[in-house]
Design a protein around this motif. Structure first.
Motif, PDB file in Angstrom:
ATOM      1  N   UNK A 104       0.819  -1.216   0.000  1.00 21.92           N
ATOM      2  CA  UNK A 104       0.000   0.000   0.000  1.00 21.92           C
ATOM      3  C   UNK A 104       0.849   1.260   0.000  1.00 21.92           C
ATOM      4  N   UNK A 105       2.003   1.219   0.682  1.00 20.78           N
ATOM      5  CA  UNK A 105       2.847   2.416   0.734  1.00 20.78           C
ATOM      6  C   UNK A 105       3.746   2.522  -0.494  1.00 20.78           C
ATOM      7  N   UNK A 106       4.390   1.419  -0.859  1.00 26.99           N
ATOM      8  CA  UNK A 106       5.372   1.483  -1.940  1.00 26.99           C
ATOM      9  C   UNK A 106       4.738   1.505  -3.319  1.00 26.99           C
ATOM     10  N   UNK A 107       3.626   0.785  -3.476  1.00 29.37           N
ATOM     11  CA  UNK A 107       2.925   0.717  -4.764  1.00 29.37           C
ATOM     12  C   UNK A 107       3.834   0.206  -5.876  1.00 29.37           C
ATOM     13  N   UNK A 108       4.594  -0.834  -5.558  1.00 23.61           N
ATOM     14  CA  UNK A 108       5.483  -1.438  -6.555  1.00 23.61           C
ATOM     15  C   UNK A 108       4.644  -2.196  -7.579  1.00 23.61           C
ATOM     16  N   UNK A 109       4.834  -1.861  -8.837  1.00 19.15           N
ATOM     17  CA  UNK A 109       4.016  -2.462  -9.892  1.00 19.15           C
ATOM     18  C   UNK A 109       4.180  -3.977  -9.931  1.00 19.15           C
ATOM     19  N   UNK A 110       5.413  -4.460  -9.811  1.00 17.37           N
ATOM     20  CA  UNK A 110       5.664  -5.891  -9.896  1.00 17.37           C
ATOM     21  C   UNK A 110       4.927  -6.670  -8.813  1.00 17.37           C
ATOM     22  N   UNK A 111       4.756  -6.054  -7.644  1.00 17.95           N
ATOM     23  CA  UNK A 111       4.049  -6.745  -6.560  1.00 17.95           C
ATOM     24  C   UNK A 111       2.572  -6.880  -6.903  1.00 17.95           C
ATOM     25  N   UNK A 112       1.990  -5.855  -7.494  1.00 12.32           N
ATOM     26  CA  UNK A 112       0.589  -5.954  -7.908  1.00 12.32           C
ATOM     27  C   UNK A 112       0.422  -7.018  -8.987  1.00 12.32           C
ATOM     28  N   UNK A 113       1.364  -7.068  -9.916  1.00 16.57           N
ATOM     29  CA  UNK A 113       1.280  -8.093 -10.963  1.00 16.57           C
ATOM     30  C   UNK A 113       1.432  -9.482 -10.346  1.00 16.57           C
ATOM     31  N   UNK A 114       2.354  -9.606  -9.402  1.00 12.24           N
ATOM     32  CA  UNK A 114       2.558 -10.879  -8.717  1.00 12.24           C
ATOM     33  C   UNK A 114       1.283 -11.301  -7.992  1.00 12.24           C
ATOM     34  N   UNK A 115       0.626 -10.349  -7.342  1.00  5.65           N
ATOM     35  CA  UNK A 115      -0.632 -10.658  -6.661  1.00  5.65           C
ATOM     36  C   UNK A 115      -1.694 -11.112  -7.661  1.00  5.65           C
ATOM     37  N   UNK A 116      -1.744 -10.469  -8.831  1.00  7.52           N
ATOM     38  CA  UNK A 116      -2.707 -10.880  -9.860  1.00  7.52           C
ATOM     39  C   UNK A 116      -2.416 -12.301 -10.336  1.00  7.52           C
ATOM     40  N   UNK A 117      -1.133 -12.647 -10.440  1.00  9.35           N
ATOM     41  CA  UNK A 117      -0.763 -14.005 -10.835  1.00  9.35           C
ATOM     42  C   UNK A 117      -1.281 -15.016  -9.815  1.00  9.35           C
ATOM     43  N   UNK A 118      -1.128 -14.703  -8.533  1.00 11.72           N
ATOM     44  CA  UNK A 118      -1.612 -15.614  -7.490  1.00 11.72           C
ATOM     45  C   UNK A 118      -3.122 -15.804  -7.592  1.00 11.72           C
ATOM     46  N   UNK A 119      -3.857 -14.734  -7.879  1.00 11.12           N
ATOM     47  CA  UNK A 119      -5.310 -14.847  -8.027  1.00 11.12           C
ATOM     48  C   UNK A 119      -5.652 -15.762  -9.199  1.00 11.12           C
ATOM     49  N   UNK A 120      -4.973 -15.572 -10.332  1.00  9.92           N
ATOM     50  CA  UNK A 120      -5.224 -16.429 -11.496  1.00  9.92           C
ATOM     51  C   UNK A 120      -4.875 -17.878 -11.184  1.00  9.92           C
ATOM     52  N   UNK A 121      -3.773 -18.084 -10.478  1.00 10.14           N
ATOM     53  CA  UNK A 121      -3.363 -19.453 -10.164  1.00 10.14           C
ATOM     54  C   UNK A 121      -4.300 -20.113  -9.170  1.00 10.14           C
ATOM     55  N   UNK A 122      -5.063 -19.330  -8.425  1.00 13.17           N
ATOM     56  CA  UNK A 122      -6.018 -19.914  -7.479  1.00 13.17           C
ATOM     57  C   UNK A 122      -7.266 -20.452  -8.168  1.00 13.17           C
ATOM     58  N   UNK A 123      -7.534 -19.994  -9.390  1.00 14.66           N
ATOM     59  CA  UNK A 123      -8.801 -20.339 -10.043  1.00 14.66           C
ATOM     60  C   UNK A 123      -8.995 -21.841 -10.252  1.00 14.66           C
ATOM     61  N   UNK A 124      -7.990 -22.594 -10.736  1.00 13.84           N
ATOM     62  CA  UNK A 124      -8.212 -24.045 -10.861  1.00 13.84           C
ATOM     63  C   UNK A 124      -8.524 -24.718  -9.531  1.00 13.84           C
ATOM     64  N   UNK A 125      -7.862 -24.299  -8.469  1.00 11.13           N
ATOM     65  CA  UNK A 125      -8.126 -24.891  -7.156  1.00 11.13           C
ATOM     66  C   UNK A 125      -9.523 -24.520  -6.675  1.00 11.13           C
ATOM     67  N   UNK A 126      -9.908 -23.265  -6.890  1.00  9.53           N
ATOM     68  CA  UNK A 126     -11.240 -22.831  -6.464  1.00  9.53           C
ATOM     69  C   UNK A 126     -12.318 -23.460  -7.330  1.00  9.53           C
ATOM     70  N   UNK A 127     -11.986 -23.784  -8.588  1.00  7.67           N
ATOM     71  CA  UNK A 127     -12.958 -24.474  -9.442  1.00  7.67           C
ATOM     72  C   UNK A 127     -13.309 -25.832  -8.853  1.00  7.67           C
ATOM     73  N   UNK A 128     -12.300 -26.540  -8.344  1.00 12.77           N
ATOM     74  CA  UNK A 128     -12.558 -27.829  -7.695  1.00 12.77           C
ATOM     75  C   UNK A 128     -13.426 -27.645  -6.456  1.00 12.77           C
ATOM     76  N   UNK A 129     -13.150 -26.601  -5.685  1.00 14.88           N
ATOM     77  CA  UNK A 129     -13.963 -26.315  -4.494  1.00 14.88           C
ATOM     78  C   UNK A 129     -15.404 -26.023  -4.905  1.00 14.88           C
ATOM     79  N   UNK A 130     -15.565 -25.251  -5.974  1.00 15.99           N
ATOM     80  CA  UNK A 130     -16.913 -24.887  -6.413  1.00 15.99           C
ATOM     81  C   UNK A 130     -17.720 -26.121  -6.811  1.00 15.99           C
TER      82      UNK A 130
END
Length: 929
Positions: free
Chosen positions: A847-873
């Motif tokens: 929140x303080x640094x606003x490093x672009x790469x960290x936001x992209x990394x977080x987006x990658x984690x969200x995308x990578x969670x989708x197959x696992x969450x699909x199984x949960x769904x």
């Protein structure tokens, strides 16, 4: 071919033009003078000075000779550990020196530093000042009053100006500190305050003026000003080579104009400063090889730009050359493939630029190397999927599919359908080059005088529900083909409730149906099928395989057996399909997921005579089966194993995407996952068994067939396994990013993951819309079902790496299996939630640094969670009310009533005087039965 070459040339030219258009060139004021001072640390490499990075006189002398034409003076930050060698050597080349005394909480070290600094002043006339401590107050190493005492002590022993180096606001907050020094040495580093490079110089001059106003008459030196050439952004501050060059050239010109005294931080990159965040090693105006990073006059350009462009173009051209081997590719197909190839080339050039332009300690080098190793197969998978998109969307229509003649696709009920015509084709294998003309002739001959070779249909069963198996046998009995037998083998099922009804039913169906009850059979399903072969009629030329739950269409044999008129054909495969896809919403989307493989992948593989045999609805020439040794029991996917053996021995195979049989879907999500686990584990067993035959000359596989099978395995087993491995590694990396503030995954590692996900999504949606005849909601559900087995497939591959044989697991079908009380997506839920939590932690900590790469990394984690969450769904869906179609029907009715689209259906009341009618005896009997 000329059109294809023209397309490749056009794409290459367009790629080169893009590099030319986006070549960055910025203007900045020229500086042709000499810098007044630069910060210098005589350390080399990535080792910390306190550990093993001790400078030597030869290195220092070389460095100072390089700096002498650039600067009039240098600033040091310590006076021990080899740095004490600098002042006398600097005097040799005519450089002034501002000596530093490093101050922290170590009293003994502080004493040594001050004594050494004092001694250097006394013995070197080129020393023009001492800086006691560097950002000591900011780092909390000393209290202001204690630091003042140290400064006063040094001042009393030397005759040169003495000060301390601090961030500019520290001076304003502690005016007593300013009173104790001979001059103010202020650090102004707009990067660390989050200012953009375009505002950095203005900000520095504003702060300089604030200091002058606060301390009139006091000598003020900007002891540190600089801009990093690489690393991560901090809010609006973006490091980079262009940003560094333009900022420094602007600053020195404006500083000279106002008569400012300043020192540029720093002279040479210090790779050991990786602990100062991503930008720590990159503040130098020279790189670690002592080469200038930019020119101080003329346009600011990247001198290595065209080298990178050349690498990108070369890789793009090399990856485009396989297009020339395709059979009659269209212009759009070639364009898409070539564009993708050049996109990969641009990524490779970016990776090269990053690798050569950054310094790596062991951990970050290992992380980057591991990331690239994992990304290479990911990129290959994405390229293979783009190739399939191009082939299906823009390539030629399939020409090897077995299909009915157009005139008889929908014959009147009383007219028998003629046999399938073999499509004219010219596959790449040598033995099939004449297939097109011969296929047409064979089809015509079959229509005139059809051959009816004997077919032996084998149905293996293991604890199958008798009523379901009876339906399968009844469908076989209705086959519109005069010359067949049916061998039913029930194996390892001692319970007579499963065997006796089938034995009796075979007697009722007649002498064509043979019943075998085999106990203690080894080799899983393959062992049972070997026994069936022993009981097969000697005159049977073709073996048909169907699962115990499949109801075949009457024209299955009549349509497909004529393909064997060509003596080179060893196998004919029809697709699987299911008759209970409307049982629940879960089964509805599961059936859609199965359809994609049979309408997309199998159709494309058939064009290269490289289909995957999947057991049921399969016809095999007996001679081909005997040539390869029959059913092997060393894999749990004996059908795919046998099919590959047949192809490896040079036989032709054919496929039709017309449905000739309908089975039952797995009863539960647990059964669905177990089935996919068996397929994946068996597939990996096949890889281990057959990989040597993919070597040149080891089998009769053509290059196209080798490539198709290899990419198929990589696209399925590799993609799912890589997805899980990368997700878990990223999850492990989250605390390193959050707490250590180092080794944030760069865009060259994260953006390809996002791009791969986009390609996979496009691959699924585009190919399903073009080839699979299902509704959009069902297609989206199929996509969720496909994603949901990523963890299952990866577990199967992992088990395949460490084990040789797992027991064959029967897929529960027919609605007789019990629902497991365990939640069927526990580990998927754990990993999926951890990935989401990791993304949230990354965003919160950023929140303080606003490093672009960290936001992209977080987006990658969200995308990578989708197959696992699909199984949960799906696991949640299975046990919920919304899994029932009745729920949706009732919900639709209620909604229509609420909004007035239909009248409300009121319950009918029975008059009190009239008693409710009682059911008659026959009705009671029928209900209870």
């Amino acid at each position: 071919m000329r059109a294809v070459v023209a397309v490749l040339v056009f794409v290459t030219a367009a790629h080169a033009a893009i590099w030319g258009i986006f070549r960055e060139q910025q203007q900045a004021p020229d500086f042709r003078g000499i810098l007044p001072s630069v910060s210098y640390a005589p350390f080399d490499g990535t080792g910390h000075p306190d550990v093993d990075n001790i400078p030597n006189a030869e290195r220092i002398r070389s460095d100072l000779k390089t700096l002498a034409p650039i600067s009039r003076a240098i600033r040091l930050y310590s006076s021990t550990g080899g740095v004490e060698l600098v002042p006398p050597i600097a005097g040799e080349v005519g450089l002034k020196v501002t000596v530093g005394a490093w101050i922290d909480k170590n009293v003994d070290r502080n004493e040594r530093e001050m004594l050494s600094a004092i001694d250097l002043v006394k013995h070197n006339s080129n020393v023009n000042g001492i800086v006691v401590g560097n950002e000591t107050i900011y780092r909390g190493e000393q209290k202001v009053e204690d630091l003042i005492k140290l400064i006063q002590r040094v001042k009393g022993q030397v005759n040169v100006p003495v000060t301390t180096g601090e961030i500019w606001n520290i001076w304003l907050e502690h005016p007593e500190l300013a009173s104790s020094v001979d001059f103010i040495a202020a650090h102004i580093l707009p990067y660390w305050e989050g200012f953009s490079d375009t505002k950095a110089v203005d900000q520095a001059l504003i702060i300089y003026q604030k200091l002058r106003d606060a301390f009139p008459g006091k000598r003020i030196v900007i002891a540190e000003f600089g801009w990093p050439s690489a690393g991560y952004n901090l809010k609006d501050a973006v490091p980079g080579p262009f940003e560094q060059a333009v900022t420094l050239r602007n600053f020195v010109n404006r500083a000279e104009a106002v008569g400012m005294e300043y020192n540029i931080v720093e002279a040479i990159d210090q790779p050991w400063k990786f602990f100062e965040g991503g930008v720590g090693p990159y503040w130098g105006i020279l790189n670690a090889a002592r080469e200038p990073k930019f020119a101080w006059s003329g346009p600011v350009v990247d001198p290595a730009y065209w080298k990178l462009a050349g690498i990108a173009l070369l890789v793009g051209i090399l990856l485009s050359t396989p297009i020339l081997r395709l059979a009659q590719p269209s212009a759009m197909q070639s364009f898409l493939l070539s564009a993708a190839a050049h996109g990969v080339g641009a990524w490779v050039a970016t990776v090269f630029a990053y690798w050569t332009g950054h310094y790596f300690v062991f951990g970050s080098a290992l992380a980057l190397t591991l990331g690239l190793i994992l990304l290479v197969p990911l990129v290959l998978i994405a390229m293979a999927r783009i190739e399939e998109i191009a082939a299906v969307a823009f390539g030629r229509a399939p020409i090897r599919l077995l299909k009915k003649p157009a005139a008889t696709l929908a014959p009147p009920p009383t007219v028998a359908s003629p046999p399938l015509a073999l499509a004219a084709a010219a596959p790449s294998a040598d033995m099939v080059q004449a297939e097109a003309g011969e296929a047409g002739a064979a089809a015509g001959a079959a229509a005139d005088a059809p051959k009816m070779p004997k077919v032996s249909i084998h149905i293996p069963a293991y604890f199958e529900p008798p009523d379901m198996l009876k339906q399968t046998l009844d469908a076989v009995a209705r086959l519109d083909y005069p010359n067949f037998e049916c061998v039913v083998i029930i194996n390892n099922t001692p319970d007579p409730e499963f065997t006796q009804p089938i034995q009796d039913h075979c007697r009722e169906l007649g002498e064509r149906f043979k019943f075998i009850n085999a106990e203690k059979v080894e080799g899983f399903k393959a062992g049972a099928l070997r026994i069936a072969m022993e009981r097969t009629a000697v005159d049977a030329e073709i073996i048909g395989i169907i699962d115990a739950d499949y109801m075949v269409e009457p024209d299955w044999l009549k349509d497909l057996v004529p393909a064997f008129d060509d003596p080179r054909v060893g196998l004919v495969q029809a697709p699987q399909d299911h008759r209970d896809g409307d049982r629940t919403l879960m089964h509805y989307i599961m059936n859609g997921e199965y359809a994609g493989f049979f309408d997309i992948g199998m159709v494309q593989r058939n064009e290269l005579n490289a289909i995957i045999v999947h057991g049921t609805m399969c016809l095999i020439r007996r001679a081909a089966m005997e040539m390869v040794g029959g059913w092997a029991g060393d894999t749990i996917c004996e059908d795919s194993d046998l099919g590959l053996e047949i192809i490896e021995h040079g036989w032709l195979t054919h496929y039709t995407n017309r449905r000739y049989g309908y089975g039952l879907l797995p009863d539960t999500y647990e059964a669905f996952k177990k089935q996919r686990h068996r397929w994946a584990y068996g597939g990996f067993q096949i890889i281990k068994k057959h990989w040597r035959r993919f070597l040149p000359g080891a089998s009769r596989l053509t290059p196209d067939q080798r490539r198709e099978f290899a990419l198929g395995w990589l696209n399925w087993l590799g993609a799912e396994s890589l997805g899980v491995v990368v997700a878990i590694l990223n999850l492990i990396w989250v605390p390193i990013v959050v707490f250590a503030d180092i080794a944030i995954p760069d865009k060259i590692l994260t953006l390809p993951i996002i791009a791969s996900f986009v390609v996979t999504l496009a691959h699924f949606l585009v190919l399903y819309r073009l080839r699979v005849n299902i509704t959009v909601p069902r297609m989206l559900g199929a996509m969720i079902a496909a994603m949901s087995v990523q963890w299952t497939v990866s577990r199967a591959v992992a088990q395949g790496l460490i084990t040789e044989h797992l027991a064959f697991a029967r897929t529960s079908k027919g609605g007789f299996s019990l629902m497991s009380v365990e939640f069927q997506a526990f580990w998927e839920a754990v990993i999926g939630v951890l990935l989401l939590v990791g993304a949230a932690v990354l965003v919160a900590s950023n929140a303080y640094k606003e490093v672009h790469e960290i936001y992209i990394f977080a987006a990658v984690l969200v995308l990578q969670s989708l197959p696992f969450l699909a199984a949960v769904a799906i696991a949640i869906l299975e046990n919920s009310r919304i899994n029932s179609f009745a729920f949706w029907t009732n919900t639709g009715v209620r909604t229509a009533e609420l909004i007035g689209l239909r009248p409300v259906a009121l319950p009918k009341t029975v008059p009190a005087a009239m008693p409710a009618p009682q059911p008659v005896a026959s009705e009671i009997h029928r209900d209870t039965v």
